[in-house]
Write an enzyme that holds these catalytic residues in place. Sequence first.
Site, PDB file in Angstrom:
ATOM      1  N   ASP A  97       9.442  -7.776  15.827  1.00 10.02           N
ATOM      2  CA  ASP A  97       8.620  -8.853  15.291  1.00 10.02           C
ATOM      3  C   ASP A  97       7.812  -9.578  16.371  1.00 10.02           C
ATOM      4  O   ASP A  97       6.591  -9.546  16.342  1.00 10.02           O
ATOM      5  CB  ASP A  97       9.488  -9.844  14.501  1.00 10.02           C
ATOM      6  CG  ASP A  97       8.633 -10.811  13.701  1.00 10.02           C
ATOM      7  OD1 ASP A  97       7.646 -10.360  13.093  1.00 10.02           O
ATOM      8  OD2 ASP A  97       8.939 -12.014  13.695  1.00 10.02           O
ATOM      9  N   CYS A 151      -0.558   3.557  -0.516  1.00 14.12           N
ATOM     10  CA  CYS A 151       0.313   3.406  -1.691  1.00 14.12           C
ATOM     11  C   CYS A 151      -0.398   3.868  -2.959  1.00 14.12           C
ATOM     12  O   CYS A 151      -1.470   4.475  -2.904  1.00 14.12           O
ATOM     13  CB  CYS A 151       0.775   1.960  -1.809  1.00 14.12           C
ATOM     14  SG  CYS A 151      -0.572   0.811  -2.173  1.00 14.12           S
ATOM     15  N   CYS A 154      -2.088   0.585  -7.352  1.00 14.48           N
ATOM     16  CA  CYS A 154      -2.029   0.161  -8.762  1.00 14.48           C
ATOM     17  C   CYS A 154      -2.600  -1.236  -8.935  1.00 14.48           C
ATOM     18  O   CYS A 154      -2.928  -1.654 -10.038  1.00 14.48           O
ATOM     19  CB  CYS A 154      -0.592   0.220  -9.263  1.00 14.48           C
ATOM     20  SG  CYS A 154       0.505  -0.950  -8.417  1.00 14.48           S
ATOM     21  N   CYS A 157       0.209  -5.910  -6.760  1.00 14.26           N
ATOM     22  CA  CYS A 157       0.394  -6.959  -5.736  1.00 14.26           C
ATOM     23  C   CYS A 157      -0.827  -7.871  -5.678  1.00 14.26           C
ATOM     24  O   CYS A 157      -0.701  -9.097  -5.604  1.00 14.26           O
ATOM     25  CB  CYS A 157       0.714  -6.349  -4.372  1.00 14.26           C
ATOM     26  SG  CYS A 157      -0.520  -5.185  -3.738  1.00 14.26           S
TER      27      CYS A 157
HETATM   28  C1  B12 Z   1       1.712 -12.294  11.860  1.00 13.39           C
HETATM   29  C2  B12 Z   1       2.700 -11.707  10.868  1.00 13.39           C
HETATM   30  C3  B12 Z   1       2.737 -12.251   9.583  1.00 13.39           C
HETATM   31  C4  B12 Z   1       1.671 -13.235   9.093  1.00 13.39           C
HETATM   32  C5  B12 Z   1       0.377 -12.445   8.798  1.00 13.39           C
HETATM   33  C6  B12 Z   1       0.610 -11.135   8.057  1.00 13.39           C
HETATM   34  C7  B12 Z   1      -0.450 -10.080   8.301  1.00 13.39           C
HETATM   35  N1  B12 Z   1      -0.260  -8.952   7.648  1.00 13.39           N
HETATM   36  O1  B12 Z   1      -1.384 -10.251   9.046  1.00 13.39           O
HETATM   37  C8  B12 Z   1       2.355 -13.870   7.845  1.00 13.39           C
HETATM   38  C9  B12 Z   1       3.061 -15.159   8.228  1.00 13.39           C
HETATM   39  C10 B12 Z   1       1.454 -14.142   6.658  1.00 13.39           C
HETATM   40  C11 B12 Z   1       3.426 -12.803   7.542  1.00 13.39           C
HETATM   41  C12 B12 Z   1       4.052 -12.717   6.327  1.00 13.39           C
HETATM   42  C13 B12 Z   1       5.010 -11.769   6.020  1.00 13.39           C
HETATM   43  N2  B12 Z   1       5.606 -10.932   6.878  1.00 13.39           N
HETATM   44 CO1  B12 Z   1       5.004 -10.663   8.698  1.00 13.39          CO
HETATM   45  N3  B12 Z   1       4.500 -10.192  10.454  1.00 13.39           N
HETATM   46  C14 B12 Z   1       3.570 -10.643  11.228  1.00 13.39           C
HETATM   47  C15 B12 Z   1       3.602  -9.888  12.584  1.00 13.39           C
HETATM   48  C16 B12 Z   1       4.348 -10.780  13.571  1.00 13.39           C
HETATM   49  C17 B12 Z   1       2.258  -9.484  13.161  1.00 13.39           C
HETATM   50  C18 B12 Z   1       1.307  -8.818  12.139  1.00 13.39           C
HETATM   51  C19 B12 Z   1      -0.065  -8.704  12.739  1.00 13.39           C
HETATM   52  O2  B12 Z   1      -0.643  -9.701  13.111  1.00 13.39           O
HETATM   53  N4  B12 Z   1      -0.562  -7.460  12.898  1.00 13.39           N
HETATM   54  C20 B12 Z   1      -1.798  -7.219  13.568  1.00 13.39           C
HETATM   55  C21 B12 Z   1      -2.971  -7.330  12.591  1.00 13.39           C
HETATM   56  C22 B12 Z   1      -4.224  -7.385  13.375  1.00 13.39           C
HETATM   57  O3  B12 Z   1      -2.856  -6.224  11.744  1.00 13.39           O
HETATM   58  P1  B12 Z   1      -3.709  -6.094  10.388  1.00 13.39           P
HETATM   59  O4  B12 Z   1      -5.151  -6.024  10.623  1.00 13.39           O
HETATM   60  O5  B12 Z   1      -3.184  -7.089   9.419  1.00 13.39           O
HETATM   61  O6  B12 Z   1      -3.245  -4.658   9.898  1.00 13.39           O
HETATM   62  C23 B12 Z   1      -1.894  -4.327   9.671  1.00 13.39           C
HETATM   63  C24 B12 Z   1      -1.696  -3.429   8.455  1.00 13.39           C
HETATM   64  O7  B12 Z   1      -2.537  -3.728   7.408  1.00 13.39           O
HETATM   65  C25 B12 Z   1      -1.809  -2.074   8.962  1.00 13.39           C
HETATM   66  N5  B12 Z   1      -3.149  -1.455   9.004  1.00 13.39           N
HETATM   67  C26 B12 Z   1      -4.363  -1.994   8.862  1.00 13.39           C
HETATM   68  N6  B12 Z   1      -5.306  -1.100   8.967  1.00 13.39           N
HETATM   69  C27 B12 Z   1      -4.690   0.069   9.164  1.00 13.39           C
HETATM   70  C28 B12 Z   1      -5.218   1.317   9.351  1.00 13.39           C
HETATM   71  C29 B12 Z   1      -4.345   2.356   9.586  1.00 13.39           C
HETATM   72  C30 B12 Z   1      -4.890   3.713   9.810  1.00 13.39           C
HETATM   73  C31 B12 Z   1      -2.922   2.123   9.615  1.00 13.39           C
HETATM   74  C32 B12 Z   1      -1.960   3.210   9.869  1.00 13.39           C
HETATM   75  C33 B12 Z   1      -2.410   0.857   9.426  1.00 13.39           C
HETATM   76  C34 B12 Z   1      -3.319  -0.162   9.198  1.00 13.39           C
HETATM   77  O8  B12 Z   1      -1.340  -2.165  10.293  1.00 13.39           O
HETATM   78  C35 B12 Z   1      -1.533  -3.455  10.824  1.00 13.39           C
HETATM   79  C36 B12 Z   1      -0.300  -3.922  11.579  1.00 13.39           C
HETATM   80  O9  B12 Z   1       0.619  -4.668  10.793  1.00 13.39           O
HETATM   81  C37 B12 Z   1       4.425  -8.609  12.176  1.00 13.39           C
HETATM   82  C38 B12 Z   1       5.253  -8.002  13.313  1.00 13.39           C
HETATM   83  C39 B12 Z   1       4.436  -7.091  14.200  1.00 13.39           C
HETATM   84  N7  B12 Z   1       4.590  -7.225  15.479  1.00 13.39           N
HETATM   85  O10 B12 Z   1       3.660  -6.271  13.713  1.00 13.39           O
HETATM   86  C40 B12 Z   1       5.310  -9.142  11.014  1.00 13.39           C
HETATM   87  C41 B12 Z   1       5.666  -8.189   9.871  1.00 13.39           C
HETATM   88  C42 B12 Z   1       4.421  -7.415   9.465  1.00 13.39           C
HETATM   89  N8  B12 Z   1       6.033  -9.109   8.797  1.00 13.39           N
HETATM   90  C43 B12 Z   1       7.015  -8.722   8.074  1.00 13.39           C
HETATM   91  C44 B12 Z   1       7.501  -9.400   6.922  1.00 13.39           C
HETATM   92  C45 B12 Z   1       8.867  -8.987   6.400  1.00 13.39           C
HETATM   93  C46 B12 Z   1       6.725 -10.383   6.310  1.00 13.39           C
HETATM   94  C47 B12 Z   1       6.955 -11.007   4.917  1.00 13.39           C
HETATM   95  C48 B12 Z   1       7.392  -9.983   3.860  1.00 13.39           C
HETATM   96  C49 B12 Z   1       7.978 -12.162   5.018  1.00 13.39           C
HETATM   97  C50 B12 Z   1       8.143 -12.948   3.718  1.00 13.39           C
HETATM   98  N9  B12 Z   1       8.943 -12.449   2.788  1.00 13.39           N
HETATM   99  O11 B12 Z   1       7.586 -14.002   3.583  1.00 13.39           O
HETATM  100  C51 B12 Z   1       5.543 -11.591   4.628  1.00 13.39           C
HETATM  101  C52 B12 Z   1       4.655 -10.596   3.862  1.00 13.39           C
HETATM  102  C53 B12 Z   1       3.236 -11.026   3.717  1.00 13.39           C
HETATM  103  C54 B12 Z   1       2.324  -9.814   3.621  1.00 13.39           C
HETATM  104  N10 B12 Z   1       2.153  -9.283   2.425  1.00 13.39           N
HETATM  105  O12 B12 Z   1       1.860  -9.354   4.675  1.00 13.39           O
HETATM  106  C55 B12 Z   1       7.555  -7.373   8.540  1.00 13.39           C
HETATM  107  C56 B12 Z   1       7.022  -6.284   7.597  1.00 13.39           C
HETATM  108  C57 B12 Z   1       7.997  -5.154   7.293  1.00 13.39           C
HETATM  109  C58 B12 Z   1       7.324  -4.149   6.376  1.00 13.39           C
HETATM  110  N11 B12 Z   1       8.064  -3.585   5.447  1.00 13.39           N
HETATM  111  O13 B12 Z   1       6.169  -3.862   6.509  1.00 13.39           O
HETATM  112  C59 B12 Z   1       6.966  -7.313  10.009  1.00 13.39           C
HETATM  113  C60 B12 Z   1       6.658  -5.907  10.510  1.00 13.39           C
HETATM  114  C61 B12 Z   1       8.029  -8.003  10.903  1.00 13.39           C
HETATM  115  C62 B12 Z   1       9.240  -7.129  11.196  1.00 13.39           C
HETATM  116  N12 B12 Z   1       9.517  -6.876  12.459  1.00 13.39           N
HETATM  117  O14 B12 Z   1       9.952  -6.659  10.332  1.00 13.39           O
HETATM  118  N13 B12 Z   1       3.636 -11.986   8.601  1.00 13.39           N
END
Ligand code: B12
Length: 261
Positions: A97, A151, A154, A157
């Site tokens: 995380d 996914c 659908c 979410c």
């Molecule tokens: C900041 C953060 C949050 C923030 C912002 C979430 C976000 N998605 O930006 C907030 C506080 C809202 C949050 C909420 C939650 N989070 Co959070 N969060 C994080 C954290 C610390 C960093 C995420 C981030 O900033 N990524 C970087 C940005 C720039 O990525 P992005 O553009 O959003 O794109 C992401 C995806 O969409 C995907 N993606 C996008 N484009 C593409 C393209 C390709 C080709 C691929 C392969 C992937 C991909 O990969 C990216 C990386 O995550 C991660 C831990 C980590 N180090 O990754 C946990 C993490 C994602 N969170 C987690 C959890 C559990 C949650 C919650 C479910 C908690 C809750 N019950 O309230 C919620 C879910 C909300 C949601 N639907 O996202 C888990 C997810 C586990 C899983 N099954 O995926 C993580 C991995 C933490 C962990 N170590 O377990 N979170």
Amino acid sequence: MTEILNDISPLWGVCPFREIQDNLIKCRALSRLPAHPRSVIIMAFPYLLPEEYYENSNISKYAVPADYHDILYARLERAAEKLREKYPEEEFVFFADNSPIPEVRAACVAGIGILGKNSLLITEKYGSFVFLGEIVTSMPLASSGGEIRGCLECGECTRACPCGAIVNGKINKELCLSDITQRKGQLTAGQQELIKKSGCIWGCDICQNVCPLNRAADTTDISEFINTADGKIEAGTPVEGRAFGWRGEAVIRRNLDISKE
Ligand code: B12
């Protein structure tokens, strides 16, 4: 290596470091990366408990057990130590995380699940109810993934999110209710209403609860999650050692007050 990793997680894979090096998250932990990182061993830790654990709960499922950071760190440290013993010339650094690794992306590349429209990793066995943690190593390991899959699309979410936070298949952090519950200070009337309506004073599970791929999700076998479960937060419940502990008591108290208004 397989035996060491199987001992701490039921589901793991390898993402070559080069696949995520352009998407590293800028954070303090960035400085802890090995000097020559070549592979990310990314691991899923299922946390879903049987339904009765959530019956009177007023927090998100992920926050019901003791702080998952502590639980994951203990397991990851155990594996990293054994790996260092077995491969003394290599580096093994673990994160969970609070990590520079974009964990969802790394897990998708490693093929341990698919990418949900809610931006979460969805695994076949445990759905999206998994935490992610990883060991970054200097060892060159073969990728365990193939083509990155999305996914069902659908739209459940996207429609269910009370904040309209899922836009074009991406989470808008500013709108996400999970983020709102974590903010300090005074919330707007609209934000307060969202917390009140959800009945959840920390985090949010709505986009996961409606996901059809979560319907048959298996519950966890990880005893540290099962034995520490406590889903009902009241005034005076200690925040130390909980997933929300880092935020401090004031935010929890504010959200509790909002939920009771
Ligand atoms: C900041 C953060 C949050 C923030 C912002 C979430 C976000 N998605 O930006 C907030 C506080 C809202 C949050 C909420 C939650 N989070 Co959070 N969060 C994080 C954290 C610390 C960093 C995420 C981030 O900033 N990524 C970087 C940005 C720039 O990525 P992005 O553009 O959003 O794109 C992401 C995806 O969409 C995907 N993606 C996008 N484009 C593409 C393209 C390709 C080709 C691929 C392969 C992937 C991909 O990969 C990216 C990386 O995550 C991660 C831990 C980590 N180090 O990754 C946990 C993490 C994602 N969170 C987690 C959890 C559990 C949650 C919650 C479910 C908690 C809750 N019950 O309230 C919620 C879910 C909300 C949601 N639907 O996202 C888990 C997810 C586990 C899983 N099954 O995926 C993580 C991995 C933490 C962990 N170590 O377990 N979170």
